[in-house]
Design a protein around this motif. Structure first.
Motif, short mmCIF file in Angstrom:
data_model
loop_
_atom_site.label_atom_id
_atom_site.label_comp_id
_atom_site.label_asym_id
_atom_site.label_seq_id
_atom_site.Cartn_x
_atom_site.Cartn_y
_atom_site.Cartn_z
N ALA A 79 -3.73 -5.20 2.56
CA ALA A 79 -3.61 -3.86 1.99
C ALA A 79 -2.12 -3.55 1.87
O ALA A 79 -1.31 -4.06 2.65
N VAL A 80 -1.78 -2.72 0.91
CA VAL A 80 -0.38 -2.38 0.68
C VAL A 80 -0.24 -0.87 0.64
O VAL A 80 -1.06 -0.17 0.02
N TYR A 96 2.95 1.64 -0.32
CA TYR A 96 4.35 1.61 -0.76
C TYR A 96 4.78 2.94 -1.35
O TYR A 96 3.96 3.79 -1.72
N ASN A 144 6.12 4.95 -4.21
CA ASN A 144 6.15 4.78 -5.67
C ASN A 144 7.36 5.42 -6.33
O ASN A 144 7.50 5.38 -7.56
N LYS A 202 8.92 -0.62 -4.66
CA LYS A 202 8.10 -1.08 -5.79
C LYS A 202 8.36 -2.55 -6.11
O LYS A 202 7.42 -3.30 -6.44
N PHE A 254 6.62 -4.71 -3.51
CA PHE A 254 5.17 -4.65 -3.74
C PHE A 254 4.76 -5.54 -4.92
O PHE A 254 3.80 -6.32 -4.82
N LYS A 266 2.28 -8.67 -4.61
CA LYS A 266 1.00 -8.63 -5.34
C LYS A 266 0.84 -9.86 -6.24
O LYS A 266 -0.24 -10.45 -6.33
N ILE A 294 -6.13 -8.55 -2.37
CA ILE A 294 -5.56 -7.26 -1.97
C ILE A 294 -6.68 -6.23 -2.06
O ILE A 294 -7.12 -5.84 -3.16
N ASP A 306 -6.83 -3.09 -0.93
CA ASP A 306 -6.50 -1.69 -1.19
C ASP A 306 -4.99 -1.55 -1.41
O ASP A 306 -4.19 -2.21 -0.74
N THR A 307 -4.62 -0.71 -2.37
CA THR A 307 -3.22 -0.39 -2.63
C THR A 307 -3.07 1.12 -2.64
O THR A 307 -3.69 1.81 -3.46
N GLU A 308 -2.25 1.63 -1.74
CA GLU A 308 -2.02 3.06 -1.64
C GLU A 308 -0.54 3.36 -1.83
O GLU A 308 0.31 2.50 -1.56
N THR A 309 -0.24 4.57 -2.29
CA THR A 309 1.14 4.96 -2.53
C THR A 309 1.46 6.29 -1.86
O THR A 309 0.56 7.03 -1.45
#
Length: 381
Positions: free
Chosen positions: A176-177, A179, A181, A187, A190, A194, A201, A203-206
């Motif tokens: 999961a990431v 980062y 934004n 970025k 990331f 990726k 991956i 889940d990707t959250e910002t």
């Protein structure tokens, strides 16, 4: 070196104001025509980033002693001519012009920070002065042209390294990431991670700069139970995120880039940042012969432990000096050609250059144990 503020606009404006000046300055008039080869150094010797500049200068001056004591380059002594840019792009431009026009250096090591390196690179290119930064990681620096080189790795490279490390060493199948934004550094890491991670991956959250509550994003990540949590961020936010993640019960191995490297990671993160891994340029715990010898020589001269800036700038200077020797000339074009074909070993490992004049080299993986950094391994490019 970790801060990704692009200052090309100022540098280009400076170049534009100098449009009437002579470019491609002839090397015969430069600091290589007498018994001494003059090499410039630009770094923040004062100001908020002064520790970076002072360490870098010390590394370069150690190299100056070593080369001169060994007979110089092709029979000529070298002289390091330093300017203090205060970590400010405008001062970098002024100091750099002094090195070019007054001191007539044959090449420049630095600037130290990415912001100042981005500012000065177009000017060095305009005047056909080889410039080699050992610490400017922003990917845009070398895009100024064929005079500009870098001996540290780039931010996208770090992302690839950590993706490889997660797969091969941690055996991670899911990641999961989380980062920032609004930050180019975050970025960039990331994106590289990726694109390189061979697992899934999940889940990707910002979040945005200044955020301090990450519980909403971490709740989503917790539900996916990833093997690793990639945090491409600086130490201050990483420490806060790690504490909130552990409080939530997330057990994923936390990994990241050189932005983790600060004592404050431990003072803020506490036990939550034990067992994390991050990429870095150098560690004094490295037991390779080159690192051990560098530390011994540095301590003998300064009675202090060298940090990464000292090692990286020492390396940049060494690559430049060996290239001047290989060129057999202080002509700018001869130096550039020698740099492009450079393939050798320095303190931080083997270095060659890719087509964009960025170093192809190893990265160091650091593991945190009981509130301290420990060398874990090197990963080749």
């Amino acid at each position: 070196m970790k801060k990704q503020i692009t200052a090309c606009v100022l540098g280009l404006a400076m170049v534009a104001s100098l449009a009437g000046c002579k470019d491609n300055v002839g090397s015969a008039a430069r600091g290589g025509s007498g018994d001494t080869i003059k090499i410039g150094f630009i770094g923040p010797l004062t100001g908020d980033a002064s520790s970076y500049g002072q360490s870098s200068q010390k590394g370069l001056l150690l190299l100056e002693d070593q080369i001169n004591n060994a007979g110089g380059i092709n029979g000529k002594k070298i002289e390091i001519v330093s300017v203090d840019d205060e970590g400010k792009p405008a001062t970098t431009s002024t100091g750099g012009m002094k090195l070019i026009n007054s001191d007539k250096v044959v090449a420049i090591v630095g600037p130290v920070t990415s912001t100042c390196a981005n500012s000065f690179a177009p000017i060095a290119q305009k005047y056909n002065i080889p410039m080699i930064t050992g610490t400017g990681t922003d990917v845009n620096i070398t895009k100024a042209g064929d005079c500009i080189f870098r001996t540290c790795f780039t931010d996208p490279f770090q992302g690839k390294v950590m993706a490889k490390f997660a797969t091969e060493d941690l055996k991670a199948k899911t990641a999961a990431v989380l980062y920032n934004n609004g930050d180019d550094y975050s970025k960039g890491l990331f994106t590289a991670f990726k694109d390189s991670f061979t697992g899934t991956i999940v889940d990707t959250e910002t979040y945005s700069k200044g955020d301090k509550d990450f519980n909403a994003q971490l709740t989503k990540i917790s539900a996916k139970k990833p093997d690793v949590l990639f945090l491409p961020e600086y130490y201050s936010d990483v420490a806060v995120i790690a504490r909130q993640a552990r409080n939530m019960g997330i057990t994923a191995t936390i990994i990241g880039g050189d932005g983790f490297d600060s004592p404050e990671l431990f003072s803020v993160g506490g036990d939550a940042v034990n067992g994390v891994y991050f990429s870095n340029h150098y560690t004094s715990d490295d037991t390779s012969e080159a690192v051990v010898q560098f530390i011994k020589d540095y301590k003998a001269k300064y009675n202090a432990e060298p940090d990464a800036f000292a090692a990286l700038t020492y390396d940049a200077g060494k690559v430049l000096c060996e290239s001047i020797k290989n060129a057999g000339s202080t002509d700018a074009n001869a130096i550039k050609n020698a740099l492009k074909s450079y393939n050798g070993s320095v303190v931080c490992g083997k270095i060659s250059f890719d087509s964009d004049r960025n170093a192809v080299k190893s990265a160091v993986i650091i593991k945190t144990v009981d509130g301290k950094k420990q060398f874990y391994k090197k990963i080749s490019a």
